[in-house]
Design an enzyme around this catalytic site. Structure first.
Site, PDB file in Angstrom:
ATOM      1  N   GLU A  35       0.822  -1.215   0.000  1.00 16.23           N
ATOM      2  CA  GLU A  35       0.000   0.000   0.000  1.00 16.23           C
ATOM      3  C   GLU A  35       0.859   1.270   0.000  1.00 16.23           C
ATOM      4  O   GLU A  35       0.397   2.316  -0.458  1.00 16.23           O
ATOM      5  CB  GLU A  35      -0.893   0.007   1.235  1.00 16.23           C
ATOM      6  CG  GLU A  35      -1.859   1.173   1.250  1.00 16.23           C
ATOM      7  CD  GLU A  35      -2.774   1.138   2.443  1.00 16.23           C
ATOM      8  OE1 GLU A  35      -3.990   1.107   2.235  1.00 16.23           O
ATOM      9  OE2 GLU A  35      -2.287   1.161   3.591  1.00 16.23           O
ATOM     10  N   ARG A  64       6.868  10.179   7.213  1.00 11.05           N
ATOM     11  CA  ARG A  64       7.091   9.570   5.898  1.00 11.05           C
ATOM     12  C   ARG A  64       6.537  10.408   4.736  1.00 11.05           C
ATOM     13  O   ARG A  64       6.923  10.213   3.587  1.00 11.05           O
ATOM     14  CB  ARG A  64       6.430   8.190   5.846  1.00 11.05           C
ATOM     15  CG  ARG A  64       6.887   7.223   6.922  1.00 11.05           C
ATOM     16  CD  ARG A  64       8.264   6.675   6.620  1.00 11.05           C
ATOM     17  NE  ARG A  64       8.671   5.693   7.622  1.00 11.05           N
ATOM     18  CZ  ARG A  64       8.370   4.401   7.554  1.00 11.05           C
ATOM     19  NH1 ARG A  64       7.660   3.937   6.563  1.00 11.05           N
ATOM     20  NH2 ARG A  64       8.794   3.592   8.498  1.00 11.05           N
ATOM     21  N   HIS A 102       1.541   6.022  10.301  1.00 10.91           N
ATOM     22  CA  HIS A 102       0.780   6.413   9.117  1.00 10.91           C
ATOM     23  C   HIS A 102      -0.637   6.813   9.530  1.00 10.91           C
ATOM     24  O   HIS A 102      -1.149   6.323  10.547  1.00 10.91           O
ATOM     25  CB  HIS A 102       0.649   5.232   8.143  1.00 10.91           C
ATOM     26  CG  HIS A 102       1.892   4.909   7.381  1.00 10.91           C
ATOM     27  ND1 HIS A 102       2.388   3.623   7.273  1.00 10.91           N
ATOM     28  CD2 HIS A 102       2.731   5.694   6.655  1.00 10.91           C
ATOM     29  CE1 HIS A 102       3.481   3.628   6.520  1.00 10.91           C
ATOM     30  NE2 HIS A 102       3.718   4.868   6.139  1.00 10.91           N
ATOM     31  N   ILE A 142       6.300  -5.541  12.767  1.00  9.87           N
ATOM     32  CA  ILE A 142       7.073  -4.588  11.950  1.00  9.87           C
ATOM     33  C   ILE A 142       6.136  -3.469  11.453  1.00  9.87           C
ATOM     34  O   ILE A 142       6.213  -3.014  10.308  1.00  9.87           O
ATOM     35  CB  ILE A 142       7.817  -5.283  10.780  1.00  9.87           C
ATOM     36  CG1 ILE A 142       6.900  -6.233  10.002  1.00  9.87           C
ATOM     37  CG2 ILE A 142       9.038  -6.012  11.300  1.00  9.87           C
ATOM     38  CD1 ILE A 142       7.528  -6.740   8.703  1.00  9.87           C
ATOM     39  N   CYS A 190      -2.045  -2.006   4.908  1.00 13.99           N
ATOM     40  CA  CYS A 190      -0.795  -1.849   4.138  1.00 13.99           C
ATOM     41  C   CYS A 190      -0.389  -3.114   3.390  1.00 13.99           C
ATOM     42  O   CYS A 190       0.465  -3.074   2.519  1.00 13.99           O
ATOM     43  CB  CYS A 190       0.347  -1.293   4.980  1.00 13.99           C
ATOM     44  SG  CYS A 190       0.501  -1.974   6.594  1.00 13.99           S
TER      45      CYS A 190
HETATM   46  N1  GLY Z   1       7.614  -1.594   8.598  1.00 10.40           N
HETATM   47  C1  GLY Z   1       6.708  -0.838   7.837  1.00 10.40           C
HETATM   48  C2  GLY Z   1       7.207   0.532   7.640  1.00 10.40           C
HETATM   49  O1  GLY Z   1       7.865   1.046   8.530  1.00 10.40           O
HETATM   50  O2  GLY Z   1       6.987   1.158   6.647  1.00 10.40           O
END
Ligand code: GLY
Length: 256
Positions: free
Chosen positions: A66, A134, A164, A245, A251
């Site tokens: 994603e 991000r 996110h 993680i 996602c």
């Molecule tokens: N481990 C998923 C990310 O940090 O984008």
């Protein structure tokens, strides 16, 4: 309604995926594969065709398809992930999307703009975009310009608590929004009917609507009950190894 889903088989290197939660331990790769297969089967029950891309050992987080793209009914946008180790994931995703979108309907976010799909929540023709570690303001500006000719609006949502945007909020269509933490009170979402999740089940806010069914992560009974009480059919998927993680139901797939 969604017709197509793209997923990518987790690679062995996924055990070294980026995480803010090392206290949860390393993922068990074999268990992750089993969970991923079950996820694909669950999606198929929702009436979509599923394209499964092969694993790529070069990119530990590449099962989280994603993030390197945004797919809409108008066009696809290849992102520029903010995490340096994830930037190269876009090549395989763009190649896969070329089977579904003509080249003049595939757009790109470019540096200095960064954007990850996990920060983008589509609510009809309005796209809420988390301004996060991000995704930056330039990335959001580029997305706004790409979507404008299609009559779509982009609204930035500053984030303070989560990785996110969709880590903490999911749109379930029909004006219903599943919210946890900071998203229960964000002015951006004032007009939506909110299903507010208790903080100890915040991970369950990352659920996905697929053609009238809501897929909820296993182990979040309050989330499941709230979604069922709203009248949705619920299917449950175990994502325990992806949670380690920082990944979840949304996602792991592109839905369009
Ligand atoms: N481990 C998923 C990310 O940090 O984008």
């Amino acid at each position: 309604m969604f017709q197509h889903v793209i997923v990518k088989t987790p690679c062995k290197a996924m055990i070294n995926g980026i995480t803010d939660h090392p206290e949860l331990g390393m993922p068990d790769y074999e268990k992750a594969l089993i969970q991923h297969t079950a996820y694909v089967e669950t999606l198929k029950k929702c009436g979509v065709d599923v394209t499964v891309l092969p694993p790529d050992e070069e990119y530990p987080d590449s099962c989280f398809v994603e993030d390197p793209a945004i797919v809409t009914k108008y066009c696809a946008i290849i992102t520029n992930p903010g995490a340096p180790s994830r930037k190269g994931e876009t090549t395989a995703i763009e190649a896969a999307l070329q089977a579904f979108y003509p080249s003049d309907k595939i757009f790109h976010i470019s540096a200095p703009g960064t954007l990850e799909g996990g920060d983008v929540m589509m609510c009809g023709d309005t796209f809420y975009v988390g301004e996060s570690a991000r995704t930056n303001a330039e990335g959001i500006h580029q997305l706004t310009e790409i979507l404008k000719p299609f009559g779509c609006k982009v609204e930035a949502v500053p984030l303070s608590e989560v990785l996110h945007l969709k880590t903490g909020v999911s749109y379930l269509e029909e004006n219903n929004m599943l919210t946890a933490g900071e998203f229960c009170t964000k002015p951006n979402f004032e007009s939506y009917h909110k299903l507010q999740i208790p903080q100890d089940e915040a991970y369950g806010a990352n659920s996905i609507w697929v053609n009238g069914t809501v897929i909820v992560p296993a182990g979040y009974p309050a989330v499941q009950a709230a979604v069922e009480a709203q009248g949705y059919k619920v299917l449950v998927c175990d994502t325990s190894e992806f949670r380690k993680i920082d990944g979840g139901l949304s996602c792991l797939s592109l839905r369009f």
